[in-house]
Design a protein around this motif. Structure first.
Motif, short mmCIF file in Angstrom:
data_model
loop_
_atom_site.label_atom_id
_atom_site.label_comp_id
_atom_site.label_asym_id
_atom_site.label_seq_id
_atom_site.Cartn_x
_atom_site.Cartn_y
_atom_site.Cartn_z
N VAL A 128 21.56 24.32 5.19
CA VAL A 128 21.27 24.45 3.76
C VAL A 128 22.41 23.86 2.93
N PHE A 129 23.65 24.18 3.31
CA PHE A 129 24.81 23.68 2.56
C PHE A 129 24.82 22.15 2.52
N PHE A 130 24.64 21.50 3.67
CA PHE A 130 24.70 20.04 3.70
C PHE A 130 23.51 19.43 2.96
N HIS A 131 22.35 20.08 3.03
CA HIS A 131 21.19 19.58 2.28
C HIS A 131 21.50 19.56 0.78
N GLU A 132 21.98 20.69 0.28
CA GLU A 132 22.30 20.76 -1.16
C GLU A 132 23.49 19.88 -1.51
N LEU A 133 24.42 19.72 -0.57
CA LEU A 133 25.56 18.85 -0.81
C LEU A 133 25.10 17.41 -1.03
N GLY A 134 24.05 17.00 -0.31
CA GLY A 134 23.50 15.66 -0.52
C GLY A 134 23.01 15.47 -1.93
N HIS A 135 22.25 16.44 -2.43
CA HIS A 135 21.80 16.37 -3.83
C HIS A 135 23.00 16.33 -4.77
N PHE A 136 23.98 17.19 -4.50
CA PHE A 136 25.15 17.34 -5.37
C PHE A 136 25.96 16.04 -5.45
N VAL A 137 26.22 15.44 -4.30
CA VAL A 137 27.05 14.23 -4.24
C VAL A 137 26.38 13.09 -5.01
N PHE A 138 25.08 12.87 -4.79
CA PHE A 138 24.41 11.77 -5.46
C PHE A 138 24.22 12.05 -6.96
N ALA A 139 24.08 13.33 -7.32
CA ALA A 139 24.00 13.68 -8.74
C ALA A 139 25.31 13.36 -9.43
N LYS A 140 26.40 13.72 -8.80
CA LYS A 140 27.72 13.44 -9.37
C LYS A 140 27.96 11.94 -9.50
N ARG A 141 27.55 11.18 -8.49
CA ARG A 141 27.73 9.73 -8.53
C ARG A 141 26.91 9.11 -9.66
N ALA A 142 25.78 9.73 -9.98
CA ALA A 142 24.94 9.22 -11.06
C ALA A 142 25.39 9.71 -12.43
N GLY A 143 26.40 10.59 -12.48
CA GLY A 143 26.88 11.12 -13.75
C GLY A 143 26.07 12.28 -14.27
N ILE A 144 25.28 12.92 -13.41
CA ILE A 144 24.47 14.06 -13.82
C ILE A 144 25.34 15.32 -13.80
N LEU A 145 25.23 16.12 -14.83
CA LEU A 145 25.95 17.38 -14.90
C LEU A 145 25.22 18.41 -14.02
N VAL A 146 25.93 18.96 -13.06
CA VAL A 146 25.35 19.97 -12.18
C VAL A 146 25.77 21.35 -12.67
N ARG A 147 24.81 22.14 -13.09
CA ARG A 147 25.10 23.48 -13.61
C ARG A 147 25.48 24.44 -12.49
N GLU A 148 24.72 24.39 -11.39
CA GLU A 148 24.95 25.39 -10.33
C GLU A 148 24.67 24.78 -8.96
N PHE A 149 25.50 25.16 -8.00
CA PHE A 149 25.31 24.82 -6.60
C PHE A 149 25.14 26.15 -5.89
N ALA A 150 23.91 26.45 -5.44
CA ALA A 150 23.60 27.77 -4.91
C ALA A 150 23.16 27.72 -3.46
N ILE A 151 23.66 28.68 -2.68
CA ILE A 151 23.19 28.91 -1.32
C ILE A 151 22.42 30.23 -1.37
N GLY A 152 21.12 30.17 -1.08
CA GLY A 152 20.28 31.35 -1.17
C GLY A 152 19.55 31.42 -2.50
N PHE A 153 18.66 32.40 -2.61
CA PHE A 153 17.89 32.62 -3.83
C PHE A 153 18.05 34.08 -4.27
N GLY A 154 17.56 34.37 -5.47
CA GLY A 154 17.58 35.75 -5.94
C GLY A 154 18.88 36.13 -6.61
N PRO A 155 19.19 37.44 -6.65
CA PRO A 155 20.39 37.92 -7.34
C PRO A 155 21.67 37.33 -6.77
N LYS A 156 22.61 37.10 -7.67
CA LYS A 156 23.89 36.49 -7.28
C LYS A 156 24.79 37.52 -6.62
N LEU A 157 25.31 37.19 -5.44
CA LEU A 157 26.26 38.04 -4.75
C LEU A 157 27.70 37.64 -5.05
#
Length: 424
Positions: free
Chosen positions: A15-44
């Motif tokens: 899951v981490f590497f999957h989301e990291l792929g989105h994150f890295v390419f978003a950053k390269r495109a200059g997209i502001l990433v609000r949150e990088f989350a592992i899991g769903f639901g309430p924040k631990l």
């Protein structure tokens, strides 16, 4: 406990590497990433670093990267709204504060908002405490504070939808791509650690219930022929045995430089996949040849293993389309946990291979053209590229919403099947 740890490490890494792929390419495109989350639901757990909030959430069923520009992401300052502004030395707004106690903000400028643009031209105007009309420019990195929570504003050129088709496609595709890359590195690391088979037709240990031990085959025997056909490689030998279920074969071997011949009836092994049964021949023997250790061999093996599992998973998907697979044959997190338990008991090599296979599987499944998955989003981007304009965002959002609901129902059904299969 070991199974739980192995499951958390494997599934969490995928899951981490999957989301990291989105994150890295978003950053390269200059997209502001609000949150990088592992899991769903309430924040631990949550850590704010720069403009991104990194969180671990309660339900370990996946993760997400939240880009700036979503409907819930927009800050709207309506006329009459009272805000506090923090200015820099050039009287440019660096912080917009909502819902705060005035006594805590005695050194900050207050304003009753008349109009504001925090997306395109970045300004805010209204009336100060002396009822004088004022207008301020807003910094591109200005922060909006609401109920104690800070969020960097998102100028339009930093929002996902403002980017080119190519950048958006790469950002969405980056998740599955990183799963394929991770699988390659897992298989390569496994090969570096344990070595790569030299594919020699040499027998290893024999099983107590196998015909190989019954007829007298031993560890170290070099197979030279089966039914008169010359054998030069382990996989060639295995292929011939698998095709000879319930048949009698004659195997020529060399033991201590002496030729020997053994005759045996190949046993049959039955494996079910969905509605289909696969039968293959076995004699109960493991590989006993040499293992190569080297960077080049390991990289080659990593690529071959990644390709092998990708093609196998595509074949399985084809069987789902033709009805040879049903929902009863699918597995969710519970099923993966149980399989992890079984695989872990068979040694580290099998666990590494299982982790690589899961990474390939996650990448391929996310590329399926299903609404709410990466593949579904890529379809809409490709439609936009062809027609020259985007699909109506509300219609696309509705399609993805329906997709999410259907996926949730599927997940519930699959999980229930797993529970019945393994616990009842």
């Amino acid at each position: 406990m070991q199974t739980a740890i192995a499951f958390i490490i494997i599934f969490g890494s995928l899951v981490f590497f999957h989301e990291l792929g989105h994150f890295v390419f978003a950053k390269r495109a200059g997209i502001l990433v609000r949150e990088f989350a592992i899991g769903f639901g309430p924040k631990l757990l949550g850590i704010q670093k720069g403009e991104t909030l990194y969180t671990i959430r309660l339900l370990p069923l996946g993760g997400y990267v939240r880009y700036a520009g979503a409907e819930m992401d927009t800050v709207e300052l309506v006329p009459g709204y009272r805000v506090a502004l923090q200015l820099n030395d050039e009287d440019i707004v660096t912080k917009v504060i909502l819902n705060q106690n005035d006594k805590q903000l005695s050194d900050i400028v207050f304003m009753e908002v008349e109009k504001a643009d925090l997306i395109h031209d970045l300004w805010i105007e209204g009336y100060d405490e002396e009822e004088q009309f004022v207008r301020y420019q807003v910094a591109r990195t200005a922060v909006v504070v609401e109920n104690g929570q800070e969020n960097v504003i998102a100028p339009f050129d930093r929002q996902f939808e403002s980017k080119s088709v190519g950048h958006r496609f790469a950002t969405i595709f980056g998740g599955p791509l990183f799963n394929f890359i991770l699988a390659f590195f897992i298989f390569t690391a496994g090969a570096l650690f344990m070595g790569v088979s030299k594919n020699e037709p040499i027998l290893g240990d024999t099983t107590s219930d196998g015909v190989a031990q019954e007829v007298g085959l031993q560890k170290g025997d070099v197979v030279t022929a089966i039914d008169g056909k010359k054998i030069t490689a382990w996989d060639q030998m295995v292929g011939m045995i698998q095709e000879s279920a319930n048949k009698e074969i004659q195997m020529d071997v060399i033991r201590d430089n002496k030729p020997m011949t053994f005759t045996m009836k190949v046993q049959e092994s039955v494996m079910k996949q969905g509605k289909e049964e696969f039968r293959k021949g076995v004699i109960g023997v493991t590989y006993g040849g040499a293992m190569e250790h080297g960077v080049i061999q390991s990289i080659k093996d990593g690529g071959e293993q990644t390709w092998y599992w990708a093609t196998l998973i595509f074949k399985m998907l084809g069987k789902m389309v033709t009805g040879q697979f049903s929902i009863d044959d699918l597995s969710g997190p519970v099923g993966i946990y149980k399989v992890t338990d079984m695989v872990a008991s068979n040694g580290l090599a099998n666990l590494i291979s299982f982790a690589g296979m899961l990474s390939v599987n996650l990448g391929i499944m996310n590329l399926l053209p299903i609404p709410a998955l990466d593949g579904g989003r890529l379809i809409f981007i490709m439609i936009e590229a062809v027609r020259g304009k985007p699909v109506d965002r509300r219609k696309e959002g509705m399609v993805h919403f329906v997709g999410i609901m259907l996926l949730l129902l599927l997940m519930i059904a699959v999980t229930w099947n797993d529970i019945q299969r393994f616990f009842f």
